[in-house]
Design a protein around this motif. Structure first.
Motif, mmCIF file in Angstrom:
data_model
loop_
_atom_site.group_PDB
_atom_site.id
_atom_site.type_symbol
_atom_site.label_atom_id
_atom_site.label_comp_id
_atom_site.label_asym_id
_atom_site.label_seq_id
_atom_site.Cartn_x
_atom_site.Cartn_y
_atom_site.Cartn_z
ATOM 1 N N ILE A 74 0.823 -1.206 0.000
ATOM 2 C CA ILE A 74 0.000 0.000 0.000
ATOM 3 C C ILE A 74 0.860 1.259 0.000
ATOM 4 C CG2 ILE A 74 -1.931 -1.098 1.224
ATOM 5 C CD1 ILE A 74 -1.032 0.194 3.776
ATOM 6 N N HIS A 75 0.248 2.341 -0.541
ATOM 7 C CA HIS A 75 0.851 3.660 -0.376
ATOM 8 C C HIS A 75 -0.160 4.566 0.319
ATOM 9 C CE1 HIS A 75 3.217 7.250 -1.053
ATOM 10 N NE2 HIS A 75 2.094 7.835 -1.444
ATOM 11 N N ILE A 79 -5.630 5.671 0.485
ATOM 12 C CA ILE A 79 -4.585 4.650 0.377
ATOM 13 C C ILE A 79 -4.647 3.999 -1.001
ATOM 14 C CG2 ILE A 79 -3.826 2.397 1.288
ATOM 15 C CD1 ILE A 79 -4.765 3.304 4.057
ATOM 16 N N LYS A 80 -3.508 3.936 -1.662
ATOM 17 C CA LYS A 80 -3.441 3.230 -2.942
ATOM 18 C C LYS A 80 -2.934 1.824 -2.651
ATOM 19 C CE LYS A 80 -0.297 4.253 -6.125
ATOM 20 N NZ LYS A 80 0.429 5.123 -7.088
ATOM 21 N N THR A 81 -3.546 0.822 -3.265
ATOM 22 C CA THR A 81 -3.138 -0.564 -2.994
ATOM 23 C C THR A 81 -2.806 -1.253 -4.319
ATOM 24 O OG1 THR A 81 -5.244 -1.722 -3.304
ATOM 25 C CG2 THR A 81 -4.974 -0.539 -1.229
ATOM 26 N N ASN A 82 -2.348 -2.467 -4.238
ATOM 27 C CA ASN A 82 -2.102 -3.221 -5.479
ATOM 28 C C ASN A 82 -3.178 -4.280 -5.732
ATOM 29 O OD1 ASN A 82 -1.440 -5.067 -3.577
ATOM 30 N ND2 ASN A 82 0.769 -5.093 -4.016
ATOM 31 N N PHE A 86 -8.549 5.476 -9.361
ATOM 32 C CA PHE A 86 -8.656 4.138 -9.933
ATOM 33 C C PHE A 86 -9.259 3.201 -8.894
ATOM 34 C CE2 PHE A 86 -5.201 6.215 -12.281
ATOM 35 C CZ PHE A 86 -5.738 6.097 -13.558
ATOM 36 N N ASP A 87 -9.625 2.001 -9.344
ATOM 37 C CA ASP A 87 -10.347 1.129 -8.408
ATOM 38 C C ASP A 87 -9.440 0.330 -7.495
ATOM 39 O OD1 ASP A 87 -9.478 -0.630 -10.231
ATOM 40 O OD2 ASP A 87 -11.463 -1.260 -10.957
ATOM 41 N N ASN A 88 -8.182 0.791 -7.367
ATOM 42 C CA ASN A 88 -7.317 0.177 -6.348
ATOM 43 C C ASN A 88 -7.112 1.129 -5.143
ATOM 44 O OD1 ASN A 88 -5.845 1.925 -7.945
ATOM 45 N ND2 ASN A 88 -3.908 0.831 -7.646
#
Lengths: 356, 356
Positions: B281-282, B293-296, B323-325
């Motif tokens: 995560i970022h 939070i951006k995830t993969n 985006f959907d992450n």
């Protein structure tokens, strides 16, 4: 311009408020208990779908949940209905609540108030009203009517609804005072709602359940297209948590409901009998919790004189078709009712003082 | 379509709600006491002019009473402002709250969401946003921004307001989360409100005072023509009695305010430090009480996995430019924060199970 009952916040003294036609039993004890117990729920958003709230109303009225739209007070339902209906003009049975006009104004719809009350016979002249309605219009009826207090039989309403089906008319029936009639079988149109898809009935907890401060109104209609459109024009979480909590309690509070109905029947009769033989006033028979009274003085003069007794009444500003010698008084508790009866009977009220 | 945080009423289990970004301190004890003491006031209509309510807000914000418009939640102010402003199109700084779009849709105004967030540098690119704004438009900015949590300095806002004066633009600044920044001198535009008559600032008691169920929002503007028009488009008694009572207490509840600010500073730092070095995560730095939070992984997958831990998060449905992450989590109490930190750190979350 505010055309509503006297704003008690404008006065410094403790006054008896006969201008606002609310159940004077006040807040039910069961509701007070429930709110104090569940106060922490205000820190969560209400259910955005108001599912439980709609279920509670559905059980109370014995109509399907899908027929129900909820709103922030009856006025919210009125405004949204008038905005959402495709008809471009409205015919309002008058005298009538000023918010019907305002709903038309902010929706850019033409409106016509049709004075339909027969002051001699104390009833609404349905045939006259029907003769004035044009095709493809919204028709707005308040039943029992505010400010006259007079109920219109649901068979009379049905005669309007039936001719309207062919004419492209849609009927809004404001039943905000319906419980006070104590005879819903005779007056309310709710049991007919499934038969017609050109009708919206509006109710609220404001008047009968004595909760103007909680802001909960609702609409009942079989027109699913309208219900959906009204939903779209609503704001998310428009109804507060306390209104939702109230719906869990008040509709099942049989004690409160029965006590209120017994009280209204008794006090309505007491006021009518006390004032029906007076010289200076004519009191109209009422099916609601307030009376329209015709006097031989200007209503502002009477309002100002009664204020000296710390009594606030409603003058007819904002009601089309009433002359300025009309006043409206609410039915309150016996002690207050005796005060206004005595004030209205007193000789001194009717002898106008000369201005200095 | 409802694009708001997860509706907890859709779930049977007791869940920890990280989807809704509300002060988790809950309802202040002073307010609970005041409501239980004054509950009978709900049987009277609120003051139709909301004079005391406006005074309370005026003192809290140190602005003149005549600058204030009150509403049934922030959304009520947003909708009415967009309806009342003469401009025919709107430019929204994105990503942004879905209700800005809806306000334009129901007012028949064209709108453009301008994705202005620089995901690498963790700030809003004000120059880029300014370059996209057309003349005679409404400009809508959420500060601190929802869903990124990032605050925009009031000097940056002022640079937008200044170019707008000549271009016929009107700026709406949604400061619903402003108190959480704990640095209003740097971010809030309220102290500039007297200098410009093309600005409306929106606030609410929903988020910081933990009262989403009470429905109280308010607008601050020096444009008296707009204030008057918004008043005309309001419904009578739109705000309930409990919201009015709350205003008598919460703005002076220094204990609650200070405790909330200390908590947000501590817990915000705790979550950020705990998650800033994770592989999967970022987490973006936040000036508010929630984190983007951006995830993969796909956010729906993460939401469903966390629900197995009885944790509800916000997925980015309804936010343009994400985006959907992406996921959004609220800052809550230490115990809950540890739970979501551990869940987000757990290896098992990031190993996608194969479908059977």
């Amino acid at each position: 311009m505010n055309f509503h009952g006297g704003n008690i916040y404008d006065y410094d003294n403790e006054i008896i408020d006969f201008s606002s036609n609310i159940n004077p039993l006040g807040v039910s004890e069961k509701l007070k208990y429930e709110i104090s117990k569940r106060i922490d729920e205000v820190s969560k958003y209400p259910d955005i779908k108001y599912s439980k709230l709609k279920s509670n109303i559905s059980k109370y009225l014995n109509v399907d949940k899908s027929n129900i739209t909820v709103g922030n007070g009856a006025v919210d339902i009125i405004y949204r209905a008038v905005i959402c209906l495709p008809q471009k003009k409205a015919f309002i049975m008058a005298p009538a609540f000023s918010e019907y006009r305002k709903a038309c104004e902010i929706s850019n719809k033409e409106y016509f108030e049709i004075p339909s009350f027969d002051f001699d016979k104390n009833y609404f002249d349905i045939d006259f009203f029907k003769s004035k309605i044009e095709d493809n219009s919204i028709i707005i009826i308040c039943n029992p009517n505010n400010p006259t207090g007079v109920g219109i039989k649901n068979t009379d309403i049905e005669s309007i609804v039936e001719i309207s089906e062919k004419k492209g008319n849609f009927i809004i029936i404001d039943e905000a005072f319906m419980e006070f009639t104590c005879d819903e079988a005779k007056f309310s149109f709710i049991s007919n709602i499934k038969k017609y898809n050109n009708v919206l009935i509006i109710r609220a907890v404001t008047k009968f359940f004595g909760l103007p401060g909680i802001r909960l109104g609702y609409g009942i209609s079989s027109n699913y297209k309208l219900n959906e459109k009204m939903e779209y024009f609503s704001k998310p979480w428009d109804i507060n948590t306390f209104a939702v909590i109230a719906s869990d309690v008040i509709f099942n509070d049989i004690d409160y409901i029965e006590k209120s109905k017994k009280w209204i029947i008794d006090e309505r009769e007491f006021i009518y009998n006390s004032l029906s033989n007076e010289n200076n006033i004519h009191i109209y028979k009422s099916d609601s919790n307030f009376f329209l009274i015709k006097t031989n003085k200007n209503s502002k003069y009477i309002r100002d004189e009664l204020l000296k007794h710390n009594i606030l009444i409603r003058i007819p500003e904002g009601f089309t078709g009433l002359f300025d010698n009309f006043i409206r008084i609410a039915v309150k508790d016996r002690e207050s009712n005796i005060k206004i009866i005595n004030a209205l009977r007193s000789e001194s009220l009717w002898i106008e003082k000369e201005e200095l």
